[in-house]
Design an enzyme around this catalytic site. Structure first.
Site, short mmCIF file in Angstrom:
data_model
loop_
_atom_site.label_atom_id
_atom_site.label_comp_id
_atom_site.label_asym_id
_atom_site.label_seq_id
_atom_site.Cartn_x
_atom_site.Cartn_y
_atom_site.Cartn_z
N ASP A 1 14.62 -1.11 0.98
CA ASP A 1 15.25 -1.43 2.26
C ASP A 1 16.21 -2.59 2.05
O ASP A 1 17.32 -2.39 1.57
CB ASP A 1 14.12 -1.74 3.26
N ARG B 1 -0.12 6.72 7.52
CA ARG B 1 0.05 6.84 6.06
C ARG B 1 -0.38 8.21 5.53
O ARG B 1 0.10 8.67 4.50
CB ARG B 1 -0.77 5.76 5.33
N LYS C 1 17.33 3.15 1.49
CA LYS C 1 18.18 2.96 2.68
C LYS C 1 19.28 1.97 2.30
O LYS C 1 19.18 0.77 2.60
CB LYS C 1 17.36 2.38 3.84
N ASP D 1 7.55 2.75 -2.33
CA ASP D 1 7.83 3.81 -1.36
C ASP D 1 9.29 3.79 -0.92
O ASP D 1 9.96 4.81 -0.91
CB ASP D 1 6.89 3.70 -0.15
N ASP E 1 3.62 3.33 6.60
CA ASP E 1 2.89 3.08 7.85
C ASP E 1 3.74 2.44 8.93
O ASP E 1 4.85 1.94 8.67
CB ASP E 1 1.72 2.15 7.57
N LYS F 1 0.82 -1.20 0.00
CA LYS F 1 0.00 0.00 0.00
C LYS F 1 0.86 1.26 0.00
O LYS F 1 0.39 2.35 -0.28
CB LYS F 1 -0.89 0.01 1.26
N GLY F 2 2.12 1.10 0.36
CA GLY F 2 2.98 2.25 0.68
C GLY F 2 3.17 3.27 -0.41
O GLY F 2 3.44 4.44 -0.13
P1 5GP Z 1 12.51 -4.55 1.43
O1 5GP Z 1 11.88 -5.72 0.77
O2 5GP Z 1 13.35 -3.69 0.51
O3 5GP Z 1 13.26 -4.94 2.68
O4 5GP Z 1 11.37 -3.68 2.04
C1 5GP Z 1 10.60 -2.88 1.32
C2 5GP Z 1 9.28 -2.72 2.04
O5 5GP Z 1 9.47 -2.73 3.46
C3 5GP Z 1 8.70 -1.39 1.69
O6 5GP Z 1 7.80 -1.51 0.63
C4 5GP Z 1 8.02 -0.99 2.98
O7 5GP Z 1 6.71 -1.47 2.97
C5 5GP Z 1 8.76 -1.70 4.08
N1 5GP Z 1 9.71 -0.81 4.75
C6 5GP Z 1 11.05 -0.84 4.70
N2 5GP Z 1 11.61 0.15 5.42
C7 5GP Z 1 10.57 0.84 5.94
C8 5GP Z 1 10.49 2.01 6.77
O8 5GP Z 1 11.45 2.65 7.17
N3 5GP Z 1 9.22 2.43 7.09
C9 5GP Z 1 8.10 1.79 6.66
N4 5GP Z 1 6.94 2.29 7.04
N5 5GP Z 1 8.14 0.70 5.87
C10 5GP Z 1 9.38 0.23 5.51
MG MG Z 2 5.76 -1.64 0.95
#
Ligand code: 5GP
Ligand code: MG
Length: 183
Positions: free
Chosen positions: A109, A171, A137, A106, A165, A46-47
């Site tokens: 990570d 959000r 990040k 969004d 969120d 949803k982000g």
């Molecule tokens: P990844 O798969 O790259 O580890 O994570 C991506 C998803 O993790 C993003 O779409 C988001 O939903 C969530 N996420 C990662 N870091 C953050 C953060 O700092 N804040 C929030 N709210 N969601 C995050």
């Molecule tokens: Mg997400």
């Protein structure tokens, strides 16, 4: 977050700065996509909803016609730690075969979500597949993933607002803030 303290929101990137950066970002993407009869923009729910909505209106200013669709994948549970697993819970219904396609999320990570989504979409044979995230990040990366377009590179902090969120909350906030339980 521990249960004994109220979480506090510390502003990281304010609305005005998001707007300024988005105008630059969409300008760059519009330049790369210029001449396309259609650009398919795919947001990860949803982000990405707020980021995508603001970007869409900027594409309109650049006269780039869009088709907009959404995918939903989940890698996070209810907390702030990634489970390391990614699964798709909603696929797009728009055909992207031979289409200039932009995948939007969004935040980047560990990279698992975007790697999974990009791989999934590539199998649908778009003519071009570009990736765009509002936030990156890089310190947290577990799989090597590089987004073509990045709004802001930020340190390893948990961010909420502007679509992002924590347990379904925050959000709607217009600014991006760091959520912390420090007093
Ligand atoms: P990844 O798969 O790259 O580890 O994570 C991506 C998803 O993790 C993003 O779409 C988001 O939903 C969530 N996420 C990662 N870091 C953050 C953060 O700092 N804040 C929030 N709210 N969601 C995050
Ligand atoms: Mg997400």
């Amino acid at each position: 977050m521990n249960g004994h303290r109220q979480p506090t929101l510390m502003p990281l990137i304010v609305e005005r700065d998001i707007k300024t950066r988005l105008a630059q970002l969409v300008g760059e993407i519009a330049e790369e996509a210029s001449g396309q009869q259609l650009v398919v923009v795919i947001g990860l729910l949803k982000g990405s909803f707020m980021f995508l909505a603001d970007m869409a209106r900027l594409f309109y200013i650049h006269s780039i016609p869009l088709a907009i669709d959404f995918m939903m994948v989940s890698s996070y549970g209810a907390g702030t730690e990634s489970s390391g697993r990614v699964e798709m819970t909603r696929d797009i219904t728009t055909s992207i075969e031979n289409q200039w396609t932009l995948l939007v999320d969004d935040i980047l990570d560990t990279g698992r979500t975007m790697e999974f989504a990009e791989h999934h979409l590539r199998q649908k044979r778009p003519s071009k597949l570009k990736t765009c995230v509002l936030l990156d990040k890089p310190d947290r990366r577990v799989v090597p993933f590089h987004a073509d377009y990045v709004g802001f590179t930020i340190p390893d902090e948990f961010v909420v607002g502007y679509g992002l969120d924590h347990n379904g909350r925050y959000r709607e906030l217009p600014n991006l803030s760091v959520l912390s339980d420090k007093p």
